[in-house]
Design a protein around this motif. Structure first.
Motif, mmCIF file in Angstrom:
data_model
loop_
_atom_site.group_PDB
_atom_site.id
_atom_site.type_symbol
_atom_site.label_atom_id
_atom_site.label_comp_id
_atom_site.label_asym_id
_atom_site.label_seq_id
_atom_site.Cartn_x
_atom_site.Cartn_y
_atom_site.Cartn_z
ATOM 1 N N TYR A 108 0.843 -1.195 0.000
ATOM 2 C CA TYR A 108 0.000 0.000 0.000
ATOM 3 C C TYR A 108 0.876 1.242 0.000
ATOM 4 O O TYR A 108 2.061 1.194 0.309
ATOM 5 N N GLU A 109 0.267 2.351 -0.389
ATOM 6 C CA GLU A 109 0.964 3.637 -0.369
ATOM 7 C C GLU A 109 0.253 4.582 0.584
ATOM 8 O O GLU A 109 -0.939 4.422 0.862
ATOM 9 N N VAL A 110 1.009 5.543 1.089
ATOM 10 C CA VAL A 110 0.458 6.533 2.013
ATOM 11 C C VAL A 110 0.545 7.907 1.359
ATOM 12 O O VAL A 110 1.620 8.318 0.909
ATOM 13 N N LYS A 111 -0.587 8.587 1.278
ATOM 14 C CA LYS A 111 -0.639 9.904 0.653
ATOM 15 C C LYS A 111 -1.182 10.922 1.644
ATOM 16 O O LYS A 111 -2.089 10.628 2.423
ATOM 17 N N THR A 112 -0.643 12.129 1.597
ATOM 18 C CA THR A 112 -1.214 13.216 2.376
ATOM 19 C C THR A 112 -2.476 13.711 1.675
ATOM 20 O O THR A 112 -2.469 13.959 0.470
ATOM 21 N N VAL A 113 -3.550 13.807 2.430
ATOM 22 C CA VAL A 113 -4.826 14.239 1.861
ATOM 23 C C VAL A 113 -4.833 15.760 1.708
ATOM 24 O O VAL A 113 -4.501 16.488 2.651
ATOM 25 N N ASN A 114 -5.208 16.215 0.542
ATOM 26 C CA ASN A 114 -5.359 17.646 0.277
ATOM 27 C C ASN A 114 -6.809 17.897 -0.106
ATOM 28 O O ASN A 114 -7.184 17.903 -1.277
ATOM 29 N N TYR A 115 -7.649 18.084 0.914
ATOM 30 C CA TYR A 115 -9.089 18.231 0.682
ATOM 31 C C TYR A 115 -9.687 19.089 1.792
ATOM 32 O O TYR A 115 -9.588 18.749 2.979
ATOM 33 N N LYS A 116 -10.298 20.197 1.395
ATOM 34 C CA LYS A 116 -10.915 21.111 2.349
ATOM 35 C C LYS A 116 -9.928 21.390 3.486
ATOM 36 O O LYS A 116 -8.763 21.664 3.257
ATOM 37 N N ASN A 117 -10.393 21.301 4.730
ATOM 38 C CA ASN A 117 -9.513 21.567 5.871
ATOM 39 C C ASN A 117 -9.083 20.290 6.578
ATOM 40 O O ASN A 117 -8.653 20.323 7.740
ATOM 41 N N LEU A 118 -9.166 19.149 5.894
ATOM 42 C CA LEU A 118 -8.832 17.871 6.515
ATOM 43 C C LEU A 118 -7.335 17.755 6.796
ATOM 44 O O LEU A 118 -6.507 18.040 5.925
ATOM 45 N N ALA A 119 -7.007 17.324 7.997
ATOM 46 C CA ALA A 119 -5.647 16.883 8.321
ATOM 47 C C ALA A 119 -5.704 15.361 8.323
ATOM 48 O O ALA A 119 -6.111 14.741 9.315
ATOM 49 N N ALA A 120 -5.360 14.764 7.198
ATOM 50 C CA ALA A 120 -5.589 13.332 7.023
ATOM 51 C C ALA A 120 -4.547 12.709 6.112
ATOM 52 O O ALA A 120 -3.881 13.395 5.330
ATOM 53 N N ARG A 121 -4.440 11.394 6.224
ATOM 54 C CA ARG A 121 -3.571 10.601 5.368
ATOM 55 C C ARG A 121 -4.381 9.458 4.787
ATOM 56 O O ARG A 121 -5.206 8.844 5.482
ATOM 57 N N LEU A 122 -4.139 9.165 3.513
ATOM 58 C CA LEU A 122 -4.799 8.054 2.841
ATOM 59 C C LEU A 122 -3.839 6.879 2.758
ATOM 60 O O LEU A 122 -2.740 7.003 2.217
ATOM 61 N N TYR A 123 -4.264 5.749 3.284
ATOM 62 C CA TYR A 123 -3.519 4.499 3.211
ATOM 63 C C TYR A 123 -4.240 3.650 2.157
ATOM 64 O O TYR A 123 -5.347 3.148 2.397
ATOM 65 N N LEU A 124 -3.638 3.516 0.983
ATOM 66 C CA LEU A 124 -4.333 2.961 -0.169
ATOM 67 C C LEU A 124 -3.669 1.673 -0.646
ATOM 68 O O LEU A 124 -2.511 1.683 -1.090
ATOM 69 N N PRO A 125 -4.393 0.542 -0.598
ATOM 70 C CA PRO A 125 -3.839 -0.722 -1.090
ATOM 71 C C PRO A 125 -3.544 -0.647 -2.586
ATOM 72 O O PRO A 125 -4.257 0.019 -3.339
#
Length: 282
Positions: free
Chosen positions: A26-43
């Protein structure tokens, strides 16, 4: 509610890392959406995958998101792991007056990711985050599966304020505060607060509105709040409403943070729940 309320950490997350790895890279991406402080862990797969929104409780760090991202992405389930106070610039400084719209925006983001099947979205959280986890599933029917560790059946006030920790559409979610009792332990204060049946009734979550199966995991020797008793009350509530989805309650003879010995079984329960209720539901 004083700042000493919930200076706790669900230590289970530290035992999640580097064990029970699945078969997916899987890969880990920093989410760039609205005001979210989030990371996407994507298989990494050619198939569309389900997604789980994951966030912790009063510990503001990335620990809960990271642990759940690792364990579920490696098993073919995307995770949108987020933090919602203190940790990142622009977030509220404390766990007070957190808008539920912030968590809902994580579901909105999932719908923009082409690799995610937005018809299969769940939520996982625990401790103070259990309140937001339940609320998210109640407020947004796009949540189809729920896992909550050390649950609360009611909303509580914030870390530094007697006002609710959570808001929706600009209004406070009905909540409860802890009484100031001299020489009382934290769990004694919780038990005293929960004796006020009128306040409890107003602050109890509308669990019947949740649109999917649930796994609830409690600690029998919890010295923070009476999580097992509250979970038993949730189970009774759902039975009263003839809740149409499956609900499983597992309890362990540990404290609030569970233990290194129980962590592998709990971790596997969480993975299995989302595999069965999201990944296998094509």
């Amino acid at each position: 509610m004083s700042s000493r309320f919930f200076l706790l950490l669900t230590s289970l997350i530290f035992f999640f890392n580097n064990c029970f790895a699945g078969t997916y890279e899987y890969e880990v991406k920093t989410v760039n959406y609205k005001n979210l402080a989030a990371r996407l862990y994507l298989p990494k797969t050619t198939e569309k995958v389900p997604a789980v929104i994951g966030f912790g409780g009063s510990d503001p760090s990335w620990g809960f998101a990271e642990a759940n991202g690792q364990m579920m992405a490696s098993n073919g389930i995307a995770v949108i792991g987020l933090v919602y106070f203190k940790t990142e610039p622009g977030l509220p400084a404390t766990l007070d007056h957190i808008p539920m719209e912030y968590f809902i925006s994580a579901i909105d983001y999932a719908e923009t990711v082409k690799e995610i099947d937005a018809s299969r979205i769940g939520v996982v959280s625990g401790s103070r985050g259990s309140e937001a986890g339940f609320l998210l599933a109640i407020l947004d029917p796009r949540i189809k599966s729920v896992v909550i560790t050390t649950p609360s059946k009611v909303a509580w006030s914030g870390m530094t304020s007697a006002q609710s920790a959570w808001t929706y559409q600009g209004k406070d979610i009905p909540s409860m505060d802890l009484p100031e009792l001299e020489n009382a332990t934290q769990i004694q204060r919780f038990n005293m607060a929960l004796q006020d049946s009128e306040k409890v009734k107003k602050a109890t979550f509308a669990f019947e509105k949740i649109g999917g199966p649930m796994l609830l995991i409690s600690a029998e020797n919890d010295q923070i709040w009476p999580g097992t008793a509250m979970t038993q009350d949730i189970m009774a509530y759902l039975k009263k409403y003839d809740f149409k989805y499956s609900v499983v309650h597992k309890s362990y003879p540990t404290g609030h943070g569970f233990s290194k010995e129980t962590a592998p079984e709990i971790k596997q329960l969480i993975i299995d729940h989302f595999v069965q209720t999201l990944k296998n539901q094509r």
